[in-house]
Design an enzyme around this catalytic site. Sequence first.
Site, mmCIF file in Angstrom:
data_model
loop_
_atom_site.group_PDB
_atom_site.id
_atom_site.type_symbol
_atom_site.label_atom_id
_atom_site.label_comp_id
_atom_site.label_asym_id
_atom_site.label_seq_id
_atom_site.Cartn_x
_atom_site.Cartn_y
_atom_site.Cartn_z
ATOM 1 N N THR A 1 0.828 -0.966 -0.043
ATOM 2 C CA THR A 1 -0.166 -0.025 0.008
ATOM 3 C C THR A 1 0.781 1.394 0.134
ATOM 4 O OG1 THR A 1 -1.614 -1.250 1.360
ATOM 5 C CG2 THR A 1 -1.825 1.217 1.147
ATOM 6 N N ALA B 1 -0.934 -15.941 -0.741
ATOM 7 C CA ALA B 1 -0.541 -17.176 0.139
ATOM 8 C C ALA B 1 -1.596 -17.525 0.851
ATOM 9 C CB ALA B 1 0.799 -16.598 0.854
ATOM 10 N N GLY C 1 -15.140 11.309 7.160
ATOM 11 C CA GLY C 1 -13.839 10.833 7.904
ATOM 12 C C GLY C 1 -13.064 11.943 7.835
ATOM 13 N N ILE D 1 -6.190 10.359 6.313
ATOM 14 C CA ILE D 1 -6.588 10.132 4.913
ATOM 15 C C ILE D 1 -7.597 11.399 4.293
ATOM 16 C CG2 ILE D 1 -7.786 8.716 3.184
ATOM 17 C CD1 ILE D 1 -6.588 6.450 4.465
ATOM 18 N N GLU E 1 -16.861 14.727 9.740
ATOM 19 C CA GLU E 1 -16.424 13.955 10.859
ATOM 20 C C GLU E 1 -17.342 13.595 12.317
ATOM 21 O OE1 GLU E 1 -13.351 12.324 11.750
ATOM 22 O OE2 GLU E 1 -14.040 11.936 13.614
ATOM 23 N N ALA F 1 -13.324 7.625 3.859
ATOM 24 C CA ALA F 1 -11.857 7.866 4.914
ATOM 25 C C ALA F 1 -12.379 7.560 6.268
ATOM 26 C CB ALA F 1 -11.197 9.047 4.530
ATOM 27 N N HIS G 1 20.978 28.503 13.495
ATOM 28 C CA HIS G 1 20.006 29.601 13.215
ATOM 29 C C HIS G 1 20.128 30.224 11.829
ATOM 30 C CE1 HIS G 1 17.869 33.413 13.649
ATOM 31 N NE2 HIS G 1 19.035 34.180 13.295
HETATM 32 P P1 FAD Z 1 1.006 -3.171 3.289
HETATM 33 O O1 FAD Z 1 1.794 -2.130 2.685
HETATM 34 O O2 FAD Z 1 -0.570 -2.899 3.034
HETATM 35 O O3 FAD Z 1 1.454 -4.100 2.347
HETATM 36 C C1 FAD Z 1 0.780 -5.707 2.441
HETATM 37 C C2 FAD Z 1 0.990 -6.332 1.207
HETATM 38 O O4 FAD Z 1 0.771 -7.655 1.315
HETATM 39 C C3 FAD Z 1 0.273 -5.774 0.057
HETATM 40 O O5 FAD Z 1 1.079 -5.689 -0.998
HETATM 41 C C4 FAD Z 1 -0.441 -6.946 -0.491
HETATM 42 O O6 FAD Z 1 -1.006 -7.040 -1.744
HETATM 43 C C5 FAD Z 1 0.190 -8.127 0.252
HETATM 44 N N1 FAD Z 1 -0.807 -9.361 0.609
HETATM 45 C C6 FAD Z 1 -1.914 -9.204 1.133
HETATM 46 N N2 FAD Z 1 -2.542 -10.564 1.273
HETATM 47 C C7 FAD Z 1 -1.800 -11.308 0.781
HETATM 48 C C8 FAD Z 1 -1.788 -12.649 0.717
HETATM 49 N N3 FAD Z 1 -2.534 -13.375 1.343
HETATM 50 N N4 FAD Z 1 -0.749 -13.418 0.065
HETATM 51 C C9 FAD Z 1 0.299 -12.519 -0.668
HETATM 52 N N5 FAD Z 1 0.300 -11.120 -0.483
HETATM 53 C C10 FAD Z 1 -0.474 -10.642 0.208
HETATM 54 N N6 FAD Z 1 1.877 5.673 6.580
HETATM 55 C C11 FAD Z 1 2.857 6.292 6.871
HETATM 56 O O7 FAD Z 1 3.600 6.090 7.666
HETATM 57 N N7 FAD Z 1 3.153 7.594 6.394
HETATM 58 C C12 FAD Z 1 2.200 8.120 5.354
HETATM 59 O O8 FAD Z 1 2.346 9.336 4.716
HETATM 60 C C13 FAD Z 1 1.249 7.146 4.915
HETATM 61 N N8 FAD Z 1 0.160 7.604 3.849
HETATM 62 C C14 FAD Z 1 -0.868 6.854 3.594
HETATM 63 C C15 FAD Z 1 -1.727 7.291 2.744
HETATM 64 C C16 FAD Z 1 -2.710 6.588 2.496
HETATM 65 C C17 FAD Z 1 -3.757 6.916 1.308
HETATM 66 C C18 FAD Z 1 -2.819 5.018 2.797
HETATM 67 C C19 FAD Z 1 -3.964 4.194 2.515
HETATM 68 C C20 FAD Z 1 -1.958 4.590 3.840
HETATM 69 C C21 FAD Z 1 -1.072 5.555 4.167
HETATM 70 N N9 FAD Z 1 -0.022 5.262 5.204
HETATM 71 C C22 FAD Z 1 1.021 5.979 5.656
HETATM 72 C C23 FAD Z 1 -0.188 3.742 5.958
HETATM 73 C C24 FAD Z 1 0.825 2.800 5.325
HETATM 74 O O9 FAD Z 1 0.468 2.803 3.896
HETATM 75 C C25 FAD Z 1 0.561 1.440 5.844
HETATM 76 O O10 FAD Z 1 0.820 1.764 7.469
HETATM 77 C C26 FAD Z 1 1.577 0.541 5.381
HETATM 78 O O11 FAD Z 1 1.684 0.472 4.037
HETATM 79 C C27 FAD Z 1 1.493 -0.659 6.179
HETATM 80 O O12 FAD Z 1 2.400 -1.807 5.739
HETATM 81 P P2 FAD Z 1 2.428 -3.249 5.809
HETATM 82 O O13 FAD Z 1 3.392 -3.847 5.081
HETATM 83 O O14 FAD Z 1 1.885 -3.677 7.029
HETATM 84 O O15 FAD Z 1 1.009 -3.331 4.545
HETATM 85 P P1 NAD Z 2 -8.647 7.337 10.786
HETATM 86 O O1 NAD Z 2 -9.154 6.133 11.604
HETATM 87 O O2 NAD Z 2 -7.311 7.861 11.192
HETATM 88 O O3 NAD Z 2 -9.719 8.022 10.660
HETATM 89 C C1 NAD Z 2 -11.046 7.841 10.310
HETATM 90 C C2 NAD Z 2 -11.971 9.022 10.943
HETATM 91 O O4 NAD Z 2 -13.384 8.712 10.314
HETATM 92 C C3 NAD Z 2 -12.074 9.280 12.259
HETATM 93 O O5 NAD Z 2 -11.779 10.383 12.814
HETATM 94 C C4 NAD Z 2 -13.435 8.789 12.644
HETATM 95 O O6 NAD Z 2 -14.112 9.558 13.709
HETATM 96 C C5 NAD Z 2 -14.399 9.188 11.314
HETATM 97 N N1 NAD Z 2 -15.589 8.380 11.203
HETATM 98 C C6 NAD Z 2 -15.702 7.129 11.585
HETATM 99 N N2 NAD Z 2 -17.106 6.706 11.149
HETATM 100 C C7 NAD Z 2 -17.559 7.734 10.635
HETATM 101 C C8 NAD Z 2 -19.014 8.323 10.064
HETATM 102 N N3 NAD Z 2 -19.818 7.263 10.031
HETATM 103 N N4 NAD Z 2 -19.087 9.510 9.929
HETATM 104 C C9 NAD Z 2 -18.372 10.411 9.935
HETATM 105 N N5 NAD Z 2 -16.960 10.243 10.474
HETATM 106 C C10 NAD Z 2 -16.738 8.968 10.714
HETATM 107 O O7 NAD Z 2 -8.538 6.552 9.320
HETATM 108 P P2 NAD Z 2 -8.070 6.893 7.647
HETATM 109 O O8 NAD Z 2 -7.936 8.499 7.735
HETATM 110 O O9 NAD Z 2 -8.936 6.179 6.969
HETATM 111 O O10 NAD Z 2 -6.584 6.479 7.716
HETATM 112 C C11 NAD Z 2 -6.176 5.006 8.030
HETATM 113 C C12 NAD Z 2 -4.935 4.811 8.439
HETATM 114 O O11 NAD Z 2 -3.773 5.007 7.380
HETATM 115 C C13 NAD Z 2 -4.531 5.351 9.584
HETATM 116 O O12 NAD Z 2 -4.265 4.401 10.505
HETATM 117 C C14 NAD Z 2 -3.353 6.094 9.540
HETATM 118 O O13 NAD Z 2 -2.414 5.769 10.497
HETATM 119 C C15 NAD Z 2 -2.950 5.454 7.972
HETATM 120 N N6 NAD Z 2 -2.385 6.877 7.168
HETATM 121 C C16 NAD Z 2 -1.431 7.420 7.564
HETATM 122 C C17 NAD Z 2 -1.118 8.836 6.813
HETATM 123 C C18 NAD Z 2 0.217 9.613 7.260
HETATM 124 O O14 NAD Z 2 0.891 8.971 8.188
HETATM 125 N N7 NAD Z 2 0.438 10.966 7.005
HETATM 126 C C19 NAD Z 2 -1.671 9.240 5.871
HETATM 127 C C20 NAD Z 2 -2.925 8.497 5.647
HETATM 128 C C21 NAD Z 2 -3.125 7.471 6.216
#
Ligand code: FAD
Ligand code: NAD
Length: 460
Positions: free
Chosen positions: A43, A118, A180, A184, A203, A264, A438
């Site tokens: 992801t 897997a 949300g 995100i 929210e 989100a 600075h």
């Molecule tokens: P993932 O990155 O989700 O990887 C899991 C992998 O497992 C995937 O490639 C999937 O295809 C594979 N997989 C799943 N099931 C199977 C299976 N059965 N067999 C084989 N492969 C499989 N985090 C930050 O720290 N900073 C950010 O700025 C940030 N921005 C984000 C923005 C968005 C829009 C989103 C959605 C998330 C963001 N996150 C951010 C969160 C971050 O992406 C995740 O916390 C992170 O990717 C988790 O890593 P992971 O390795 O656990 O899982």
């Molecule tokens: P989140 O849990 O951070 O936020 C979801 C929000 O939706 C909450 O504030 C919640 O109160 C609200 N919500 C839930 N049900 C609702 C409803 N019915 N109506 C209105 N609001 C509602 O989840 P996210 O923003 O989807 O992010 C998912 C994960 O991805 C997070 O755990 C975050 O750590 C990770 N992420 C991290 C980054 C970063 O590090 N910059 C960026 C994007 C995502």
Amino acid sequence: MPENYDFDVVVIGAGPGGYVTAVKSAQMGKKTCIIEKEYLGGTCLNVGCIPTKTMIKSVNLLRDIRGASAYAVEGVGDKVSISMPKLQERKKQVVSRLVSGVNGLLKGNKVEIVTGVASFVDAHTLQVGERRISAEYIIVATGSKAIIPSFISLEGKNNILTSTEALALDHVPESTVIVGGGVIGVEFAYILNQLGSKVFVLELMEHILPMVDKEISSLAKDRMEKEGITFGLGAKVKKVKDNTVFYEHEGKEQSIRADAILMAVGRAPDTDGLNAQTIGLEFERGALKIDQNMRTNIKNIYAVGDVNGKVMLAHTASHEGLAALNTIFDKPVSINYERIPSCVYLDPEIACIGLTEEEAGKRYSNIKVGRFPMAANGKSLVEGDTSGLFKVIVEGTYGEIIGVHLYGKHVTDIISEVAVAMEGEICAEEIIRAVYPHPTVSEALPEAFMAATGRAIHGL
Ligand code: FAD
Ligand code: NAD
């Protein structure tokens, strides 16, 4: 390794949890395989951290160029715009370069890469298509997926996006409702608003960014409102019908229509196709249940990253993978989740570590809070953005750092030094004694600690 296993370690999933673990495992001399069903980098690289930040880079640049006359740059103005196809192209280039880097790292370290889903056969065996793969240790790093909770009913024809579709937009919706106001929701509100969409965020809670200190999240909200984003707080979304979002607010049913609706409301651990229940893996609130050393209830199976539901951040996932390997091959390692920095990529940025003031007040009997406004920071004035605030929370007697919450330019880089300080158990006094260059935004940090323990030099 007992003769009968194909590998010492098999990692499932090649996101930041999985690929980092696989590379390290191979570097430790273990025969390692990684199984990935969709994309190397997971992801994070493909539809998360990297593509969002690539889009944020472009909208930040657009905003800077539009405001360039304030910096005496002439000849540019409101006519500048972003080409969505070109933005998508740049995003693809950045992603593909990083993904090929991961491929190179895995291959260079002699990790065998297997493509496919897997599925557990037993505690030591996985099925991937036609192939059976066995390992002494299996580390599950299958990540998470976007959720649309069942309490939000969907009726009629809706243009519903999750973050994945929002990242692939080839045109900007005229209006967007974001359900949300977590990370995100807020990062996309910022991106889409800068791109020209009319953005409305709904929210559930009374404040956005629930994990951020309320003082900081409320400053960020004010700033985003000034830039044209509308927030509906305490709004519970219940139904979406024909692109109209129905929600309850202050006891009344309300609705709003938009061209696109971005869901989100959180992400859920992804265990689809894993067959985890069948082999007896235990779950806790939808996540694979682990102990403090990343071990599941089956002793040779570990779960790291989003799939264990602890803290869904890329750097947490990688760190947990390393902790699992150390636990298996060296000595048990646990993670202090209160020392994990978390960042929100707006402009200005937000970066936090440790407890919020509210949490600290409940846990400690004596806390001191220090604040230093960016209006008093020279570099922020040079940068032309003084709306931020540095806020630090220390334990009252010994000056232990309990929480640091930064809102300002470059703070997603500055927070790392606080992470190092907390890991080294450095207190407020040492931060104050250190020499900061600075002019920098970082020199506001010792000032905030001075404010907590006495008085800031540059604050009245
Ligand atoms: P993932 O990155 O989700 O990887 C899991 C992998 O497992 C995937 O490639 C999937 O295809 C594979 N997989 C799943 N099931 C199977 C299976 N059965 N067999 C084989 N492969 C499989 N985090 C930050 O720290 N900073 C950010 O700025 C940030 N921005 C984000 C923005 C968005 C829009 C989103 C959605 C998330 C963001 N996150 C951010 C969160 C971050 O992406 C995740 O916390 C992170 O990717 C988790 O890593 P992971 O390795 O656990 O899982
Ligand atoms: P989140 O849990 O951070 O936020 C979801 C929000 O939706 C909450 O504030 C919640 O109160 C609200 N919500 C839930 N049900 C609702 C409803 N019915 N109506 C209105 N609001 C509602 O989840 P996210 O923003 O989807 O992010 C998912 C994960 O991805 C997070 O755990 C975050 O750590 C990770 N992420 C991290 C980054 C970063 O590090 N910059 C960026 C994007 C995502």
